[in-house]
Design an enzyme around this catalytic site. Structure first.
Site, PDB file in Angstrom:
ATOM      1  CB  CYS A 275      14.665 -37.662   8.594  1.00 38.43           C
ATOM      2  SG  CYS A 275      15.374 -39.073   7.727  1.00 38.43           S
TER       3      CYS A 275
ATOM      4  CG  HIS B 185      18.362 -41.305   6.468  1.00 37.97           C
ATOM      5  ND1 HIS B 185      18.302 -40.919   7.805  1.00 37.97           N
ATOM      6  CD2 HIS B 185      19.325 -42.260   6.401  1.00 37.97           C
ATOM      7  CE1 HIS B 185      19.200 -41.612   8.496  1.00 37.97           C
ATOM      8  NE2 HIS B 185      19.830 -42.445   7.664  1.00 37.97           N
TER       9      HIS B 185
ATOM     10  CG  HIS C 176      15.754 -50.131  -1.980  1.00 41.18           C
ATOM     11  ND1 HIS C 176      14.485 -50.096  -1.448  1.00 41.18           N
ATOM     12  CD2 HIS C 176      16.045 -48.858  -2.322  1.00 41.18           C
ATOM     13  CE1 HIS C 176      14.025 -48.852  -1.492  1.00 41.18           C
ATOM     14  NE2 HIS C 176      14.953 -48.077  -2.022  1.00 41.18           N
TER      15      HIS C 176
ATOM     16  CG  ASP D 133      10.487 -51.179   1.603  1.00 38.66           C
ATOM     17  OD1 ASP D 133      11.377 -50.412   1.205  1.00 38.66           O
ATOM     18  OD2 ASP D 133       9.260 -50.919   1.503  1.00 38.66           O
TER      19      ASP D 133
ATOM     20  CB  CYS E 106      16.328 -39.539  11.582  1.00 38.50           C
ATOM     21  SG  CYS E 106      17.810 -38.968  10.717  1.00 38.50           S
TER      22      CYS E 106
ATOM     23  CG  HIS F 259      17.080 -45.540   1.432  1.00 33.46           C
ATOM     24  ND1 HIS F 259      16.857 -44.174   1.380  1.00 33.46           N
ATOM     25  CD2 HIS F 259      16.280 -46.091   0.486  1.00 33.46           C
ATOM     26  CE1 HIS F 259      15.966 -43.927   0.445  1.00 33.46           C
ATOM     27  NE2 HIS F 259      15.597 -45.064  -0.123  1.00 33.46           N
TER      28      HIS F 259
HETATM   29  P1  5GP Z   1      13.122 -44.895  -1.979  1.00 35.69           P
HETATM   30  O1  5GP Z   1      11.864 -44.818  -2.794  1.00 35.69           O
HETATM   31  O2  5GP Z   1      13.427 -43.569  -1.300  1.00 35.69           O
HETATM   32  O3  5GP Z   1      14.306 -45.441  -2.706  1.00 35.69           O
HETATM   33  O4  5GP Z   1      12.853 -45.959  -0.861  1.00 35.69           O
HETATM   34  C1  5GP Z   1      12.161 -45.693   0.309  1.00 35.69           C
HETATM   35  C2  5GP Z   1      11.621 -47.011   0.802  1.00 35.69           C
HETATM   36  O5  5GP Z   1      11.270 -46.855   2.157  1.00 35.69           O
HETATM   37  C3  5GP Z   1      10.373 -47.485   0.062  1.00 35.69           C
HETATM   38  O6  5GP Z   1      10.624 -48.765  -0.508  1.00 35.69           O
HETATM   39  C4  5GP Z   1       9.295 -47.512   1.136  1.00 35.69           C
HETATM   40  O7  5GP Z   1       8.406 -48.604   1.002  1.00 35.69           O
HETATM   41  C5  5GP Z   1      10.117 -47.601   2.418  1.00 35.69           C
HETATM   42  N1  5GP Z   1       9.486 -46.980   3.564  1.00 35.69           N
HETATM   43  C6  5GP Z   1       8.916 -45.740   3.614  1.00 35.69           C
HETATM   44  N2  5GP Z   1       8.457 -45.482   4.840  1.00 35.69           N
HETATM   45  C7  5GP Z   1       8.705 -46.587   5.593  1.00 35.69           C
HETATM   46  C8  5GP Z   1       8.448 -46.923   6.958  1.00 35.69           C
HETATM   47  O8  5GP Z   1       7.873 -46.160   7.737  1.00 35.69           O
HETATM   48  N3  5GP Z   1       8.853 -48.166   7.371  1.00 35.69           N
HETATM   49  C9  5GP Z   1       9.487 -49.036   6.530  1.00 35.69           C
HETATM   50  N4  5GP Z   1       9.844 -50.216   7.054  1.00 35.69           N
HETATM   51  N5  5GP Z   1       9.761 -48.749   5.247  1.00 35.69           N
HETATM   52  C10 5GP Z   1       9.363 -47.537   4.779  1.00 35.69           C
HETATM   53 ZN    ZN Z   2      17.521 -39.107   8.457  1.00 36.47          ZN
END
Ligand code: 5GP
Ligand code: ZN
Length: 113
Positions: A3, A97, A101, A29, A6, A99
């Protein structure tokens, strides 16, 4: 566990941290959608909103309390911001996982597309 968040929590993937305590981590992000785009995660792996249990009530409240502090420290508390949780496929969740924003630094459109 395989993950990304994680791994960010345990330090095996680097991140630009903006806040950390025993329960949560907040980091910038990697692909910011807004001038301020911070991701807040619990250190415990919870897959999504659909996996929140009664025992997590304090943790989820803690995330929102600390979001206030993070918003203040990142200069968006007075201009305003949005806290977004994407859940599941239609919600656009790409990391399984839970989260939150924290988005700000410009005026945001509503409703979402
Ligand atoms: P989701 O699309 O699941 O709501 O949001 C996941 C967020 O995690 C995205 O905005 C993406 O840019 C961010 N993200 C994905 N991988 C990484 C990473 O390795 N480092 C950071 N800092 N952000 C990440
Ligand atoms: Zn996780």
């Amino acid at each position: 566990m395989d993950c990304i968040f994680c791994k960010i929590v345990n330090g095996s993937i680097p991140s630009e941290k903006v806040y950390e305590d025993d329960l949560i981590l907040a980091f910038k992000d990697i692909n910011p959608a807004t001038p301020v785009h911070i991701v807040i995660v619990p250190k415990e792996h919870i897959a999504s909103v659909m996996e929140i249990k009664n025992e997590h009530k304090n943790l989820i409240g803690h995330i929102y309390i600390k979001a206030q502090k993070i918003a203040i420290e990142n200069g968006i508390s007075e201009t305003g911001f949005r806290i977004v949780n994407n859940c599941g496929q239609d919600g656009g969740q790409s990391v399984n996982h839970i989260h939150f924003h924290l988005l700000g630094g410009r005026s945001l459109q509503w409703p979402p597309g």
